[in-house]
Design a protein around this motif. Structure first.
Motif, short mmCIF file in Angstrom:
data_model
loop_
_atom_site.label_atom_id
_atom_site.label_comp_id
_atom_site.label_asym_id
_atom_site.label_seq_id
_atom_site.Cartn_x
_atom_site.Cartn_y
_atom_site.Cartn_z
N MET A 1 3.56 -27.91 -47.35
CA MET A 1 4.93 -27.87 -46.92
C MET A 1 4.97 -28.27 -45.44
O MET A 1 4.12 -27.86 -44.67
N GLU A 2 5.95 -29.08 -45.09
CA GLU A 2 6.15 -29.49 -43.70
C GLU A 2 7.52 -29.00 -43.24
O GLU A 2 8.50 -29.13 -43.97
N VAL A 3 7.56 -28.47 -42.02
CA VAL A 3 8.80 -27.95 -41.46
C VAL A 3 8.96 -28.53 -40.06
O VAL A 3 8.01 -28.51 -39.27
N THR A 4 10.17 -29.03 -39.76
CA THR A 4 10.46 -29.57 -38.44
C THR A 4 11.82 -29.10 -37.99
O THR A 4 12.80 -29.17 -38.75
N LEU A 5 11.87 -28.62 -36.74
CA LEU A 5 13.13 -28.23 -36.12
C LEU A 5 13.44 -29.21 -35.00
O LEU A 5 12.57 -29.54 -34.21
N GLY A 6 14.69 -29.62 -34.93
CA GLY A 6 15.12 -30.50 -33.85
C GLY A 6 15.49 -29.70 -32.61
O GLY A 6 15.33 -28.48 -32.56
N ASP A 37 15.47 -16.92 -35.06
CA ASP A 37 15.05 -15.56 -34.69
C ASP A 37 15.04 -14.66 -35.93
O ASP A 37 14.14 -13.85 -36.10
N GLU A 38 16.04 -14.82 -36.82
CA GLU A 38 16.04 -14.03 -38.06
C GLU A 38 14.82 -14.33 -38.91
O GLU A 38 14.25 -13.44 -39.53
N SER A 39 14.41 -15.59 -38.94
CA SER A 39 13.22 -15.97 -39.71
C SER A 39 11.96 -15.37 -39.12
O SER A 39 11.09 -14.89 -39.85
N VAL A 40 11.87 -15.39 -37.80
CA VAL A 40 10.71 -14.79 -37.12
C VAL A 40 10.62 -13.31 -37.46
O VAL A 40 9.55 -12.80 -37.82
N GLY A 102 -1.35 -20.27 -45.65
CA GLY A 102 -1.42 -21.53 -44.93
C GLY A 102 -0.49 -22.59 -45.48
O GLY A 102 0.03 -23.42 -44.74
N GLN A 103 -0.25 -22.56 -46.77
CA GLN A 103 0.62 -23.57 -47.39
C GLN A 103 2.10 -23.26 -47.23
O GLN A 103 2.90 -24.17 -47.06
N ILE A 104 2.48 -22.00 -47.28
CA ILE A 104 3.89 -21.62 -47.30
C ILE A 104 4.38 -21.11 -45.94
O ILE A 104 5.38 -21.59 -45.41
N LEU A 105 3.72 -20.14 -45.37
CA LEU A 105 4.23 -19.51 -44.14
C LEU A 105 3.79 -20.21 -42.86
O LEU A 105 4.58 -20.33 -41.91
N LEU A 106 2.55 -20.66 -42.80
CA LEU A 106 2.03 -21.24 -41.56
C LEU A 106 2.85 -22.43 -41.05
O LEU A 106 3.08 -22.51 -39.83
N PRO A 107 3.35 -23.32 -41.91
CA PRO A 107 4.17 -24.41 -41.38
C PRO A 107 5.43 -23.91 -40.65
O PRO A 107 5.83 -24.47 -39.63
N PHE A 108 6.04 -22.84 -41.15
CA PHE A 108 7.20 -22.26 -40.48
C PHE A 108 6.79 -21.61 -39.16
O PHE A 108 7.43 -21.82 -38.13
N ILE A 109 5.72 -20.82 -39.20
CA ILE A 109 5.26 -20.13 -37.98
C ILE A 109 4.90 -21.14 -36.90
O ILE A 109 5.32 -20.99 -35.75
N ASP A 110 4.14 -22.16 -37.26
CA ASP A 110 3.77 -23.19 -36.28
C ASP A 110 5.00 -23.85 -35.67
O ASP A 110 5.04 -24.10 -34.46
N ALA A 141 -1.94 -13.26 -37.47
CA ALA A 141 -3.38 -13.23 -37.19
C ALA A 141 -4.10 -12.30 -38.19
O ALA A 141 -5.19 -12.61 -38.65
N VAL A 142 -3.46 -11.19 -38.53
CA VAL A 142 -4.05 -10.27 -39.50
C VAL A 142 -4.13 -10.94 -40.87
O VAL A 142 -5.14 -10.83 -41.57
N ASN A 143 -3.09 -11.67 -41.27
CA ASN A 143 -3.08 -12.33 -42.57
C ASN A 143 -4.04 -13.50 -42.63
O ASN A 143 -4.59 -13.78 -43.69
N LYS A 144 -4.21 -14.21 -41.53
CA LYS A 144 -5.18 -15.31 -41.51
C LYS A 144 -6.58 -14.79 -41.75
O LYS A 144 -7.41 -15.45 -42.36
N ALA A 145 -6.85 -13.58 -41.24
CA ALA A 145 -8.17 -12.98 -41.35
C ALA A 145 -8.45 -12.51 -42.79
O ALA A 145 -9.60 -12.40 -43.18
N ASP A 146 -7.39 -12.24 -43.55
CA ASP A 146 -7.58 -11.75 -44.94
C ASP A 146 -8.11 -12.82 -45.86
O ASP A 146 -7.88 -13.93 -45.87
#
Length: 146
Positions: A1-6, A37-40, A102-110, A141-146
């Motif tokens: 998944m790719e996410v881009t904010l302008g 901010d709501e997403s975060v 990594g496929q679903i959440l990480l693109p949004f977080i990044d 960071a905790v979820n990446k470690a799992d």
């Protein structure tokens, strides 16, 4: 998944979400709330509690609703269009995807990190609370470690 904010402009920000054959490109308002901010906050809650989270994206007058959920180590993203705020019965399904953190959440977080690491100089776009992003990064960071 790719996410881009302008870059925010006059209370609107471009959002692009691409996932295999699905592509969304729309301008999202900060009304009824700052969806970034709501997403975060929502992703932090999902990672901390495991409870599904719904985020409303304002289109004025209609809405998108994104639902993030977790089942064991599988995350899901669901996008629906809503005609009237908080009327789930009037939603129409647009897209759903499941996968790893990594496929679903990480693109949004990044993309949230990228968005708020730049200077948001738009007077019509609310400034996010940096503590919210910090909380998300700790939970991630905790979820990446799992």
């Amino acid at each position: 998944m790719e996410v881009t904010l302008g870059t925010p402009e006059h209370g609107w920000v471009d959002l692009r979400i691409r996932d295999t054959a699905f592509f969304l490109h729309d301008s999202i308002s900060d009304v009824p709330a700052d969806f970034i901010d709501e997403s975060v906050i929502g992703l932090t809650n999902l990672l901390s509690t495991g409870e599904k989270q719904e985020i409303t994206l304002g289109l004025e007058p209609h809405y998108y609703v994104i639902t993030f959920a977790k089942n064991s180590h599988v995350f899901s993203f669901r996008l629906e269009r809503e005609l009237e705020h908080s009327h789930a019965a009037e939603r129409s399904f647009l897209h759903k995807s499941e996968g790893s953190f990594g496929q679903i959440l990480l693109p949004f977080i990044d993309e949230f990190v990228h968005f708020y690491s730049g200077q948001v100089c738009e007077s019509s776009w609310p400034q996010a609370n940096p503590a919210h992003l910090e909380g998300l990064l700790k939970a991630a960071a905790v979820n990446k470690a799992d």
